[in-house]
Scaffold this motif. Structure first.
Motif, PDB file in Angstrom:
ATOM      1  N   THR A 361      31.151  -7.967  -8.257  1.00 10.75           N
ATOM      2  CA  THR A 361      31.672  -6.518  -8.408  1.00 10.75           C
ATOM      3  C   THR A 361      33.494  -7.187  -7.879  1.00 10.75           C
ATOM      4  O   THR A 361      34.372  -6.543  -7.928  1.00 10.75           O
ATOM      5  CB  THR A 361      32.056  -5.444  -7.865  1.00 10.75           C
ATOM      6  N   GLN A 362      33.504  -7.890  -6.574  1.00 17.90           N
ATOM      7  CA  GLN A 362      34.736  -8.693  -6.406  1.00 17.90           C
ATOM      8  C   GLN A 362      34.835  -7.485  -4.723  1.00 17.90           C
ATOM      9  O   GLN A 362      35.749  -7.251  -4.947  1.00 17.90           O
ATOM     10  CB  GLN A 362      36.317  -8.799  -7.085  1.00 17.90           C
ATOM     11  N   ARG A 363      33.909  -7.041  -4.606  1.00 19.22           N
ATOM     12  CA  ARG A 363      34.002  -6.208  -3.135  1.00 19.22           C
ATOM     13  C   ARG A 363      33.305  -6.607  -2.112  1.00 19.22           C
ATOM     14  O   ARG A 363      31.852  -6.819  -2.301  1.00 19.22           O
ATOM     15  CB  ARG A 363      33.678  -5.071  -3.902  1.00 19.22           C
ATOM     16  N   LEU A 364      33.826  -5.760  -0.562  1.00 14.31           N
ATOM     17  CA  LEU A 364      33.162  -5.664   0.473  1.00 14.31           C
ATOM     18  C   LEU A 364      32.230  -4.559   0.313  1.00 14.31           C
ATOM     19  O   LEU A 364      31.777  -3.536  -0.513  1.00 14.31           O
ATOM     20  CB  LEU A 364      33.552  -5.134   1.573  1.00 14.31           C
ATOM     21  N   GLU A 365      30.601  -5.228   0.824  1.00 18.86           N
ATOM     22  CA  GLU A 365      29.300  -4.604   0.269  1.00 18.86           C
ATOM     23  C   GLU A 365      29.481  -2.852   1.197  1.00 18.86           C
ATOM     24  O   GLU A 365      30.448  -3.049   2.236  1.00 18.86           O
ATOM     25  CB  GLU A 365      27.871  -4.999  -0.051  1.00 18.86           C
ATOM     26  N   ASP A 366      29.202  -1.637   1.001  1.00 19.77           N
ATOM     27  CA  ASP A 366      29.633  -0.679   2.023  1.00 19.77           C
ATOM     28  C   ASP A 366      28.233  -0.490   2.707  1.00 19.77           C
ATOM     29  O   ASP A 366      27.892   0.291   3.514  1.00 19.77           O
ATOM     30  CB  ASP A 366      30.158   0.561   1.299  1.00 19.77           C
ATOM     31  N   ASP A 367      26.847  -0.293   1.710  1.00 17.54           N
ATOM     32  CA  ASP A 367      25.383   0.466   2.095  1.00 17.54           C
ATOM     33  C   ASP A 367      24.698  -0.811   2.638  1.00 17.54           C
ATOM     34  O   ASP A 367      25.005  -2.654   2.174  1.00 17.54           O
ATOM     35  CB  ASP A 367      25.031   0.943   1.305  1.00 17.54           C
ATOM     36  N   PHE A 368      23.637  -0.765   3.654  1.00 15.06           N
ATOM     37  CA  PHE A 368      21.966  -1.564   3.367  1.00 15.06           C
ATOM     38  C   PHE A 368      22.007  -2.365   2.178  1.00 15.06           C
ATOM     39  O   PHE A 368      21.681  -1.603   1.215  1.00 15.06           O
ATOM     40  CB  PHE A 368      21.620  -0.842   4.208  1.00 15.06           C
ATOM     41  N   LEU A 369      21.398  -3.954   1.999  1.00 13.79           N
ATOM     42  CA  LEU A 369      20.824  -4.023   0.549  1.00 13.79           C
ATOM     43  C   LEU A 369      19.982  -4.485   1.421  1.00 13.79           C
ATOM     44  O   LEU A 369      19.320  -4.965   1.933  1.00 13.79           O
ATOM     45  CB  LEU A 369      21.821  -5.273  -0.392  1.00 13.79           C
ATOM     46  N   CYS A 370      18.662  -3.667   0.491  1.00 13.27           N
ATOM     47  CA  CYS A 370      16.939  -4.197   0.644  1.00 13.27           C
ATOM     48  C   CYS A 370      16.618  -4.557  -0.849  1.00 13.27           C
ATOM     49  O   CYS A 370      16.813  -4.451  -1.639  1.00 13.27           O
ATOM     50  CB  CYS A 370      16.014  -3.257   1.595  1.00 13.27           C
ATOM     51  N   VAL A 371      17.027  -6.002  -0.705  1.00 11.63           N
ATOM     52  CA  VAL A 371      16.313  -6.543  -1.723  1.00 11.63           C
ATOM     53  C   VAL A 371      15.139  -7.670  -1.807  1.00 11.63           C
ATOM     54  O   VAL A 371      15.197  -8.569  -1.266  1.00 11.63           O
ATOM     55  CB  VAL A 371      17.168  -7.568  -2.072  1.00 11.63           C
ATOM     56  N   PRO A 372      14.036  -7.559  -2.762  1.00  9.61           N
ATOM     57  CA  PRO A 372      12.765  -8.262  -2.681  1.00  9.61           C
ATOM     58  C   PRO A 372      12.902  -9.558  -3.237  1.00  9.61           C
ATOM     59  O   PRO A 372      14.068  -9.604  -4.760  1.00  9.61           O
ATOM     60  CB  PRO A 372      12.473  -7.352  -3.840  1.00  9.61           C
ATOM     61  N   GLY A 373      12.023 -10.724  -2.529  1.00  5.37           N
ATOM     62  CA  GLY A 373      12.398 -11.729  -3.275  1.00  5.37           C
ATOM     63  C   GLY A 373      10.264 -12.574  -3.436  1.00  5.37           C
ATOM     64  O   GLY A 373       9.519 -11.369  -3.272  1.00  5.37           O
ATOM     65  N   PRO A 374      10.356 -13.474  -3.558  1.00  7.23           N
ATOM     66  CA  PRO A 374       8.633 -14.177  -3.790  1.00  7.23           C
ATOM     67  C   PRO A 374       8.253 -13.385  -2.269  1.00  7.23           C
ATOM     68  O   PRO A 374       8.954 -14.336  -2.038  1.00  7.23           O
ATOM     69  CB  PRO A 374       8.737 -15.729  -3.693  1.00  7.23           C
ATOM     70  N   HIS A 375       7.263 -12.589  -2.390  1.00  6.30           N
ATOM     71  CA  HIS A 375       6.402 -12.663  -1.290  1.00  6.30           C
ATOM     72  C   HIS A 375       7.775 -12.161  -0.085  1.00  6.30           C
ATOM     73  O   HIS A 375       6.903 -12.510   1.084  1.00  6.30           O
ATOM     74  CB  HIS A 375       5.578 -13.688  -0.963  1.00  6.30           C
ATOM     75  N   SER A 376       8.380 -11.572  -0.076  1.00 11.76           N
ATOM     76  CA  SER A 376       9.468 -11.359   1.360  1.00 11.76           C
ATOM     77  C   SER A 376      10.508 -10.545   0.637  1.00 11.76           C
ATOM     78  O   SER A 376      10.261 -10.387  -0.581  1.00 11.76           O
ATOM     79  CB  SER A 376      10.764 -12.484   1.252  1.00 11.76           C
ATOM     80  N   THR A 377      10.578  -9.864   1.292  1.00  6.16           N
ATOM     81  CA  THR A 377      12.018  -8.574   1.509  1.00  6.16           C
ATOM     82  C   THR A 377      13.136  -9.304   2.583  1.00  6.16           C
ATOM     83  O   THR A 377      12.986  -9.634   3.344  1.00  6.16           O
ATOM     84  CB  THR A 377      11.278  -7.189   1.852  1.00  6.16           C
ATOM     85  N   HIS A 378      14.278  -9.372   1.544  1.00  7.28           N
ATOM     86  CA  HIS A 378      15.566 -10.053   2.791  1.00  7.28           C
ATOM     87  C   HIS A 378      16.109  -8.154   2.524  1.00  7.28           C
ATOM     88  O   HIS A 378      16.719  -7.544   1.644  1.00  7.28           O
ATOM     89  CB  HIS A 378      16.140  -9.924   1.587  1.00  7.28           C
ATOM     90  N   LEU A 379      16.812  -8.098   4.056  1.00  2.80           N
ATOM     91  CA  LEU A 379      17.712  -6.675   4.046  1.00  2.80           C
ATOM     92  C   LEU A 379      19.204  -7.784   4.418  1.00  2.80           C
ATOM     93  O   LEU A 379      19.720  -8.398   5.718  1.00  2.80           O
ATOM     94  CB  LEU A 379      17.240  -6.645   5.897  1.00  2.80           C
ATOM     95  N   LEU A 380      19.952  -7.308   3.526  1.00  5.02           N
ATOM     96  CA  LEU A 380      21.050  -7.919   3.842  1.00  5.02           C
ATOM     97  C   LEU A 380      22.070  -6.935   4.172  1.00  5.02           C
ATOM     98  O   LEU A 380      22.101  -5.615   3.714  1.00  5.02           O
ATOM     99  CB  LEU A 380      21.404  -9.061   2.339  1.00  5.02           C
ATOM    100  N   ASN A 381      23.573  -7.442   4.444  1.00  2.00           N
ATOM    101  CA  ASN A 381      24.765  -6.720   5.186  1.00  2.00           C
ATOM    102  C   ASN A 381      24.243  -5.627   5.624  1.00  2.00           C
ATOM    103  O   ASN A 381      24.497  -4.384   6.069  1.00  2.00           O
ATOM    104  CB  ASN A 381      24.997  -5.549   3.996  1.00  2.00           C
ATOM    105  N   ALA A 382      23.320  -5.875   6.630  1.00  2.00           N
ATOM    106  CA  ALA A 382      22.575  -5.188   8.772  1.00  2.00           C
ATOM    107  C   ALA A 382      24.101  -4.618   9.251  1.00  2.00           C
ATOM    108  O   ALA A 382      23.715  -5.067  10.073  1.00  2.00           O
ATOM    109  CB  ALA A 382      22.306  -5.600   9.024  1.00  2.00           C
ATOM    110  N   ILE A 383      25.273  -3.737   8.342  1.00  2.00           N
ATOM    111  CA  ILE A 383      26.459  -3.508   9.201  1.00  2.00           C
ATOM    112  C   ILE A 383      26.332  -2.396  10.453  1.00  2.00           C
ATOM    113  O   ILE A 383      25.036  -1.774   9.885  1.00  2.00           O
ATOM    114  CB  ILE A 383      27.241  -3.611   8.626  1.00  2.00           C
ATOM    115  N   SER A 384      26.816  -1.767  10.911  1.00  2.00           N
ATOM    116  CA  SER A 384      26.739  -0.193  11.762  1.00  2.00           C
ATOM    117  C   SER A 384      27.076   0.764  10.480  1.00  2.00           C
ATOM    118  O   SER A 384      27.066   0.373   9.023  1.00  2.00           O
ATOM    119  CB  SER A 384      28.490   0.303  12.125  1.00  2.00           C
ATOM    120  N   PRO A 385      25.448   1.317  10.643  1.00  2.00           N
ATOM    121  CA  PRO A 385      24.342   1.910  11.427  1.00  2.00           C
ATOM    122  C   PRO A 385      23.140   1.337  12.144  1.00  2.00           C
ATOM    123  O   PRO A 385      22.798   1.838  12.221  1.00  2.00           O
ATOM    124  CB  PRO A 385      25.180   3.549  11.829  1.00  2.00           C
TER     125      PRO A 385
END
Ligand SMILES: Cc1cc2nc3c(=O)[nH]c(=O)nc-3n(C[C@H](O)[C@H](O)[C@H](O)COP(=O)(O)OP(=O)(O)OC[C@H]3O[C@@H](n4cnc5c(N)ncnc54)[C@H](O)[C@@H]3O)c2cc1C
Length: 408
Positions: A361-385
């Motif tokens: 999107t060529q933008r800064l992410e504004d929200d938390f992202l919770c992304v599934p992966g193989p046998h895993s969950t990835h929390l990206l963009n853990a910014i304030s708050p």
């Protein structure tokens, strides 16, 4: 060789909260947290402003909105139960220019939709709460439930309680290798760790960890440094509440603000700035500079400036150079005109935001992202708050991961 139902990468507030909620839910007690540092709290969770945000800023359909109010209430109660430092001082938001006045209505509407308590103040009510504060329009917003904690105290206490409840900690775990197809991590000291499910809560390194699992290849970190100044102890102005400017809602930074600490004699910080960081962990001058990443991020920021994506130029003009003392002082004086250069000094405190850039999107992410992966969950963009919201955020992450939590 060790085997755990759940391995959590990253012992910041989010990783610790996930372990705590897993125990509370009785999902598993075979939990391990691995952290690359020898002690916890060396990154964002130990370097933030400690403000328990009331939930005013976030779009009502966002993950931030879903978890901020509940998270703040739970963390505040947790801190109170343990008699840890807590300053229930509220927060004022003021427009620094008249044309920003209408943003107060937007913030109040968002806050109320998110379940936050918020009141409008006129100039005399503002000056009752904060005699030296300035509002360009005469109006202000008052958030009575905003509070301040000591973040490192929270992290240390949570770690201690998790250890007592049987969570294993592998610290100083640098340079491990992931074998996602075998649900295995190989640590540099030769230790093998098998897991049922892995949570990636690696903060400033979460995108790199995710990439090892084939997750989030179109995201990369664009770190922004938060420098703080502080009022000298003898300064005649001694704020007893938080004072924030109306923020630019197009970028995920709140603007330089005044925050009293939760110490017995509060120290008032001014900041944090949101300026370019030359590395993800570049807290001091040349420490941990990453030349290749910095060069590509500078080029990216230049492109953003030219395209003015999401009003990006306003961020550059108003916030990008606040590391320069005269500009920082001017930003502080927009909130409290009586502040003088001799009242302030540079603080030792500095943090770096784990801000993510979305290359699609060529933008800064504004929200938390919770992304599934193989046998895993990835929390990206853990910014304030994420600090404020951590307990509720951990619940949300566990709910998202529930179908995949294939525990043996
Ligand atoms: C300047 C500043 C001010 C802020 N103010 C506030 C505020 O007032 N209120 C609020 O709610 N939020 C605030 N925030 C945001 C908040 O601090 C973060 O959202 C939160 O701390 C994120 O926690 P975390 O656990 O995701 O990350 P972190 O605290 O960064 O923890 C991540 C952990 O992962 C470890 N790690 C990294 N890579 C690896 C690896 N490869 N292997 C093993 N371990 C790894 C790190 O050592 C670290 O311990 C602020 C942030 C900054 C930078």
């Amino acid at each position: 060789m060790f085997s755990y139902d759940v391995v959590i990468v990253g012992g910041g507030i989010v990783g610790l909260s996930i372990a705590s909620q897993l125990l509370d839910r009785g999902v598993s007690s075979r939990i391990c947290i691995i952290d690359k540092e020898a002690t916890l709290g060396l990154h964002s969770s130990g370097r933030n402003s400690g403000v328990l945000h009331a939930g005013l800023y976030y779009k009502p359909d966002s993950l931030k909105a879903k978890v901020c109010v509940d998270g703040a209430r739970r963390l505040r109660a947790w801190v109170q139960d343990r008699h840890l430092p807590l300053l229930c001082c509220g927060k004022l938001i003021v427009p620094t220019r008249e044309d920003l006045d209408s943003q107060l209505d937007e913030l109040a509407a968002r806050g109320r939709a998110n379940g936050a308590i918020v009141h409008f103040c006129d100039e005399s009510q503002l000056h009752e709460l904060f005699p030296e504060a300035r509002s360009a329009s005469g109006r202000a917003l008052w958030s009575p439930t905003t509070a301040v904690v000591k973040p490192i105290t929270v992290v240390n206490r949570l770690q201690q309680e998790l250890q007592q409840r049987g969570v294993c900690f592998h610290v100083a775990a640098q340079g491990w290798v992931a074998k996602p197809s075998q649900q295995r991590l190989l640590l540099a000291d030769g230790t093998t760790i098998n897991y049922g499910h892995l949570f990636n809560c690696a903060g400033l390194q979460a995108d790199r960890v995710a990439h090892h699992f084939g997750v989030g290849s179109h995201y990369s970190l664009l770190p922004f440094k938060g420098l703080y100044w502080q009022l000298k102890p003898g300064c005649p102005i001694q704020p007893r509440t938080n004072l924030y400017p109306v923020p630019d809602l197009n970028v995920p930074f709140l603007g330089v603000h005044f925050t009293p600490s939760a110490d017995a004699t509060p120290l008032v910080s001014i900041g944090p700035t949101a300026t370019f960081a030359w590395g993800r962990e570049n807290y001091r001058s040349l420490q941990a500079v990453e030349p290749a990443m910095a060069a590509s991020n500078l080029a990216l920021l230049a492109r953003q400036y030219l395209a003015n994506q999401g009003g990006f130029r306003r961020y550059v003009h108003e916030q990008a150079f606040l590391a320069l003392p005269p500009l920082l002082l001017r930003a502080a004086q927009e909130l409290i005109p009586a502040v003088r250069a001799e009242h302030i000094e540079l603080s030792q405190k500095v943090g770096i935001r784990s801000q993510l850039f979305n290359h699609r999107t060529q933008r800064l992410e504004d929200d938390f992202l919770c992304v599934p992966g193989p046998h895993s969950t990835h929390l990206l963009n853990a910014i304030s708050p994420a600090f404020t919201a951590s307990f509720a955020l951990a619940d949300l992450i566990l709910d998202e991961a529930a179908p995949a939590l294939n525990l043996q």
